[in-house]
Design a protein around this motif. Structure first.
Motif, PDB file in Angstrom:
ATOM      1  N   SER A 114      -8.456  -1.169 -14.201  1.00  0.00           N
ATOM      2  CA  SER A 114      -7.652  -0.464 -13.203  1.00  0.00           C
ATOM      3  C   SER A 114      -6.815   0.629 -13.855  1.00  0.00           C
ATOM      4  CB  SER A 114      -6.760  -1.444 -12.429  1.00  0.00           C
ATOM      5  OG  SER A 114      -5.822  -2.070 -13.276  1.00  0.00           O
ATOM      6  N   VAL A 115      -6.353   0.396 -15.092  1.00  0.00           N
ATOM      7  CA  VAL A 115      -5.594   1.423 -15.813  1.00  0.00           C
ATOM      8  C   VAL A 115      -6.491   2.611 -16.141  1.00  0.00           C
ATOM      9  CG1 VAL A 115      -4.458   1.941 -18.017  1.00  0.00           C
ATOM     10  CG2 VAL A 115      -3.800  -0.091 -16.718  1.00  0.00           C
ATOM     11  N   ALA A 116      -7.718   2.354 -16.579  1.00  0.00           N
ATOM     12  CA  ALA A 116      -8.665   3.441 -16.855  1.00  0.00           C
ATOM     13  C   ALA A 116      -8.896   4.274 -15.596  1.00  0.00           C
ATOM     14  CB  ALA A 116      -9.986   2.874 -17.368  1.00  0.00           C
ATOM     15  N   LYS A 117      -9.054   3.598 -14.466  1.00  0.00           N
ATOM     16  CA  LYS A 117      -9.236   4.287 -13.180  1.00  0.00           C
ATOM     17  C   LYS A 117      -8.032   5.175 -12.868  1.00  0.00           C
ATOM     18  CE  LYS A 117      -8.345   1.699  -9.699  1.00  0.00           C
ATOM     19  NZ  LYS A 117      -7.016   2.286  -9.375  1.00  0.00           N
ATOM     20  N   ASP A 118      -6.833   4.641 -13.046  1.00  0.00           N
ATOM     21  CA  ASP A 118      -5.620   5.403 -12.749  1.00  0.00           C
ATOM     22  C   ASP A 118      -5.459   6.589 -13.702  1.00  0.00           C
ATOM     23  OD1 ASP A 118      -5.092   3.629 -10.741  1.00  0.00           O
ATOM     24  OD2 ASP A 118      -3.549   2.515 -11.838  1.00  0.00           O
ATOM     25  N   GLN A 137      -8.132  -9.270  -8.612  1.00  0.00           N
ATOM     26  CA  GLN A 137      -9.465  -8.724  -8.882  1.00  0.00           C
ATOM     27  C   GLN A 137      -9.850  -7.737  -7.776  1.00  0.00           C
ATOM     28  OE1 GLN A 137     -12.623 -11.633  -8.469  1.00  0.00           O
ATOM     29  NE2 GLN A 137     -13.677 -10.837 -10.279  1.00  0.00           N
ATOM     30  N   TYR A 138     -10.344  -6.573  -8.173  1.00  0.00           N
ATOM     31  CA  TYR A 138     -10.710  -5.552  -7.178  1.00  0.00           C
ATOM     32  C   TYR A 138     -11.946  -5.937  -6.381  1.00  0.00           C
ATOM     33  CZ  TYR A 138      -7.381  -1.779  -8.013  1.00  0.00           C
ATOM     34  OH  TYR A 138      -6.242  -1.016  -8.054  1.00  0.00           O
ATOM     35  N   GLY A 139     -12.858  -6.663  -6.987  1.00  0.00           N
ATOM     36  CA  GLY A 139     -14.051  -7.074  -6.266  1.00  0.00           C
ATOM     37  C   GLY A 139     -14.842  -5.893  -5.728  1.00  0.00           C
ATOM     38  N   MET A 172       0.468  -8.049 -10.708  1.00  0.00           N
ATOM     39  CA  MET A 172       0.109  -8.787  -9.494  1.00  0.00           C
ATOM     40  C   MET A 172       0.776  -8.207  -8.255  1.00  0.00           C
ATOM     41  SD  MET A 172       0.058 -12.785 -10.725  1.00  0.00           S
ATOM     42  CE  MET A 172      -0.299 -13.330  -9.052  1.00  0.00           C
ATOM     43  N   ARG A 173       2.021  -7.698  -8.409  1.00  0.00           N
ATOM     44  CA  ARG A 173       2.756  -7.182  -7.251  1.00  0.00           C
ATOM     45  C   ARG A 173       2.270  -5.806  -6.796  1.00  0.00           C
ATOM     46  NH1 ARG A 173       6.546  -6.783 -11.472  1.00  0.00           N
ATOM     47  NH2 ARG A 173       7.178  -4.646 -11.990  1.00  0.00           N
ATOM     48  N   ASN A 174       1.449  -5.163  -7.615  1.00  0.00           N
ATOM     49  CA  ASN A 174       0.933  -3.841  -7.256  1.00  0.00           C
ATOM     50  C   ASN A 174       0.004  -3.911  -6.052  1.00  0.00           C
ATOM     51  OD1 ASN A 174       2.282  -2.867  -9.471  1.00  0.00           O
ATOM     52  ND2 ASN A 174       0.464  -2.295 -10.633  1.00  0.00           N
ATOM     53  N   LYS A 175      -0.071  -2.813  -5.324  1.00  0.00           N
ATOM     54  CA  LYS A 175      -1.074  -2.693  -4.278  1.00  0.00           C
ATOM     55  C   LYS A 175      -2.401  -2.283  -4.905  1.00  0.00           C
ATOM     56  CE  LYS A 175       2.156  -1.247  -0.640  1.00  0.00           C
ATOM     57  NZ  LYS A 175       2.492  -0.180   0.340  1.00  0.00           N
ATOM     58  N   TYR A 176      -3.493  -2.583  -4.213  1.00  0.00           N
ATOM     59  CA  TYR A 176      -4.794  -2.097  -4.670  1.00  0.00           C
ATOM     60  C   TYR A 176      -4.821  -0.577  -4.505  1.00  0.00           C
ATOM     61  CZ  TYR A 176      -6.518  -6.901  -4.748  1.00  0.00           C
ATOM     62  OH  TYR A 176      -6.702  -8.228  -5.030  1.00  0.00           O
TER      63      TYR A 176
END
Length: 220
Positions: A103-107, A173-175, A133-137
């Motif tokens: 997710s960090v690479a994506k951001d 998990q983004y799934g 965990m508290r972050n939004k997708y």
């Protein structure tokens, strides 16, 4: 949670740096580079993505250098990329992140580098999980993907979950959430804690994998 250090592993081509055309960043997830707490359990550092980097180094061609960072090193990664681009404006940027590192690479690609006008050649998210965990997708829109040539998202869905799979599930998990933005969305029976098998998931019927694309990049 312990803060990440700025130390990282850099591996260059065995043939020197004169012919380097690209850089590949391997970005680890939770407890990859640091010792972290998950509920009542302390875990790490596992160095899973450092092992993936070393495995890739055994096969890579002469035109890539590789870097290993943790998911907490976002600012250092962006700073390093900008430094590389100042030195060589033509160098291609490739990001491979696992778990929280995915997710960090994506951001980094769709937010930070896009704003700097920096193109990303390959963006590979290996079973991405929210950085906190508290972050939004965070699902990038079409504009956010304009600077990414190829985005591959790999979803780990084993028939029998292990400890790492449950932690990923609970941790965010983004799934399938990135499916509509990925050029390739892959589902595999490999477990969450297996970045090398995740990298070797088939893209198509020809059997090509994300790992193969990275190899092609290193020889190209």
């Amino acid at each position: 949670m312990h803060a990440s250090t700025t130390l990282h592993a850099t591996t260059g081509s065995a043939h020197g740096t004169d012919n380097v055309t690209n850089v590949i960043f391997f970005i680890g997830g939770g407890a990859d580079k640091t010792r972290e707490r998950f509920g009542v359990v302390y875990w790490g550092p596992t160095r899973l993505m450092e092992y993936a980097q070393r495995y890739f180094q055994k096969h890579q061609g002469p035109h890539s250098i590789t870097e290993y960072y943790g998911y907490l090193d976002k600012k250092e990664i962006v700073k390093h990329i900008r430094k590389l681009r100042r030195k060589n404006p033509a160098i291609r940027i490739n990001l491979v992140g696992h778990s929280r590192g995915g997710s960090v690479a994506k951001d980094i690609a769709t937010k930070h580098l896009r704003k700097k006008g920096i193109e990303v050649n390959l963006l590979i998210a290996l079973d991405p999980v929210k950085a906190k965990m508290r972050n939004k997708y965070k699902i990038p829109n079409k504009k956010g993907m304009k600077n990414v040539t190829t985005f591959i998202s790999v979803f780990a869905k084993p028939q029998r979950r292990g400890g790492a799979d449950y932690i990923a599930l609970v941790g965010g998990q983004y799934g399938e959430r990135l499916k509509r933005r990925a050029h390739y969305f892959l589902q595999t029976a490999a477990g969450h804690g297996q970045p090398i098998p995740l990298l070797k998931t088939h893209l198509d019927a020809d059997g090509k994998t994300p790992f193969d694309l990275l190899l092609e990049e290193s020889y190209g």
